[in-house]
Design an enzyme around this catalytic site. Structure first.
Site, PDB file in Angstrom:
ATOM      1  N   SER A 139      40.573  48.608  48.560  1.00 43.32           N
ATOM      2  CA  SER A 139      40.080  48.105  49.779  1.00 43.32           C
ATOM      3  C   SER A 139      40.222  49.198  50.986  1.00 43.32           C
ATOM      4  CB  SER A 139      40.580  46.913  50.292  1.00 43.32           C
ATOM      5  OG  SER A 139      39.885  46.147  51.129  1.00 43.32           O
ATOM      6  N   ASP A 147      32.317  40.550  45.663  1.00 41.41           N
ATOM      7  CA  ASP A 147      32.892  41.075  46.807  1.00 41.41           C
ATOM      8  C   ASP A 147      32.027  41.598  47.992  1.00 41.41           C
ATOM      9  OD1 ASP A 147      34.617  42.588  48.239  1.00 41.41           O
ATOM     10  OD2 ASP A 147      35.121  44.236  46.858  1.00 41.41           O
ATOM     11  N   HIS A 185      37.049  40.361  45.658  1.00 44.84           N
ATOM     12  CA  HIS A 185      37.877  41.260  46.199  1.00 44.84           C
ATOM     13  C   HIS A 185      39.054  41.101  46.085  1.00 44.84           C
ATOM     14  CE1 HIS A 185      38.223  44.474  49.289  1.00 44.84           C
ATOM     15  NE2 HIS A 185      39.171  43.753  49.551  1.00 44.84           N
TER      16      HIS A 185
END
Length: 365
Positions: free
Chosen positions: A210, A305, A335
């Site tokens: 991320s 995601d 995610h």
């Protein structure tokens, strides 16, 4: 002064109490989720199909438990302190059994603004192998060495490599590019001192999930420009374009852990007190003019995601520039599945695939 201290203590106690109350559903789920057979999960969970992807039943039940708790996103209540504590407690709940590795040691790395905390994971075989610099996710606002401890242990054990996790400065106290500067300082230190850690001299890969994946992309680009290229990139569902506006951001805006609101809020924390905007390549690597000459990359996205499309767009741009890219979409996942793998299901299968691929790519280093 005593009254101020008392008020601060009271607020801190309230935050901890609220976090504890909100984590009850997560604790229960973390205990029984891995023990439920997949067939039973499919019977209980109603199939969620979006954009041709079928959501993993384990994650569907996990998301339902989060919804019951009243807090189903990465961040909570738009409060920095509360969100950080909640992420810590969730990580402790899920990672109840730390994976054993050869050795774990905390250390400090000198940076331009002071020492940077880091944690070194040594594989059990203790062979001289490459080092993976790992930058944790959390929107540049939440997350730390502990929230990603078990993920780093998993990579260390299953990929058979040294891992150095970096506790870079967080926003909003330290807006962009403070965290990036720490990440790059740690990378340059590792290039010089990797042998002291027992790793192969000069063989330093960069990786993260991320926001940490975002940092890894920019560190790799700066390393290329400075003539000290990274060995490879491991990018797990990376942030690559802070402008937003992708199709996946609209499709998965709510209900799948990371929300569009989370991204808007984290962007404001990261950029609000800085001199950078969302179009700057230092925060949106997809917008960099030249991606040629970057190290090989393993890019992993998730089907449910909001960041899926920008991560895949970055992979395609690197390919177009001649970079060796291994792009893999884990279609049934959300995610942060790298943190949810202890719950079992497709997250655990995906991380086994990621570590196997990482090990294979590092054979070329």
């Amino acid at each position: 002064m005593a009254r101020s201290t008392s008020n601060n203590d009271a607020r801190g106690g309230l935050v901890r109490a609220r976090v504890a109350a909100g984590a009850v559903a997560s604790r229960v789920g973390a205990r029984w989720m891995p023990a439920i057979p997949d067939a039973a999960k499919r019977l209980v969970a109603r199939s969620t199909i979006i954009d041709g992807n079928v959501l993993d039943p384990t994650l569907q039940l996990t998301l339902a438990a989060m919804k019951i708790s009243g807090e189903e996103g990465l961040t909570a209540r738009d409060e920095v302190g509360y969100s950080r504590e909640r992420v810590r407690q969730t990580a402790l709940t899920i990672d109840r059994n730390p994976i054993p590795v050869g050795a774990v040691s905390d250390l400090s790395i000198p940076g331009a603004a002071g020492d940077i905390a880091a944690r070194h994971y040594r594989p059990e075989n203790d062979v001289v192998c490459p080092l993976l610099m790992y930058f944790h996710g959390g929107g540049w606002v939440v997350g730390d060495l502990d929230t990603h401890d078990n993920l780093c242990r998993l990579i260390c054990r299953d990929a058979g490599i040294h891992v150095l996790s970096v506790d870079y400065r967080l926003a909003p106290e330290h807006p962009a590019p403070a965290g990036l500067d720490d990440a790059y300082a740690a990378y340059r230190w590792a290039l010089e001192h990797g042998a002291d850690l027992g790793t192969r001299p000069g063989a330093v890969a960069v990786g993260g999930d991320s926001a940490g994946g975002n940092l890894a992309t920019v560190v790799a680009r700066r390393g290329r420009d400075d003539g000290v290229p990274a060995a490879m990139q491991l990018l797990l569902y990376p942030v690559t374009d802070l402008r937003g506006g992708t199709r996946s951001m609209a499709l998965f805006a709510t209900g799948f852990f990371l929300t569009a609101h989370d991204m808007d809020w984290c962007r404001e924390q990261y950029l609000g007190g800085s001199q950078l905007d969302a179009s700057d390549p230092r925060v949106s690597p997809l917008l960099a003019e030249d991606l040629a000459g970057l190290p090989r990359a393993l890019v992993v996205t998730a089907g449910f995601d909001p960041l899926r499309d920008e991560g895949e767009a970055y992979a395609e741009r690197m390919r177009d520039a001649g970079v060796n890219v291994d792009l893999r979409r884990m279609s049934s996942l959300i995610h942060a599945f790298g943190n949810f793998w202890p719950l079992g299901g497709d997250s655990a299968i995906a991380m086994a695939e990621v570590n196997s691929a990482l090990r294979a790519h590092l054979c070329y280093v």
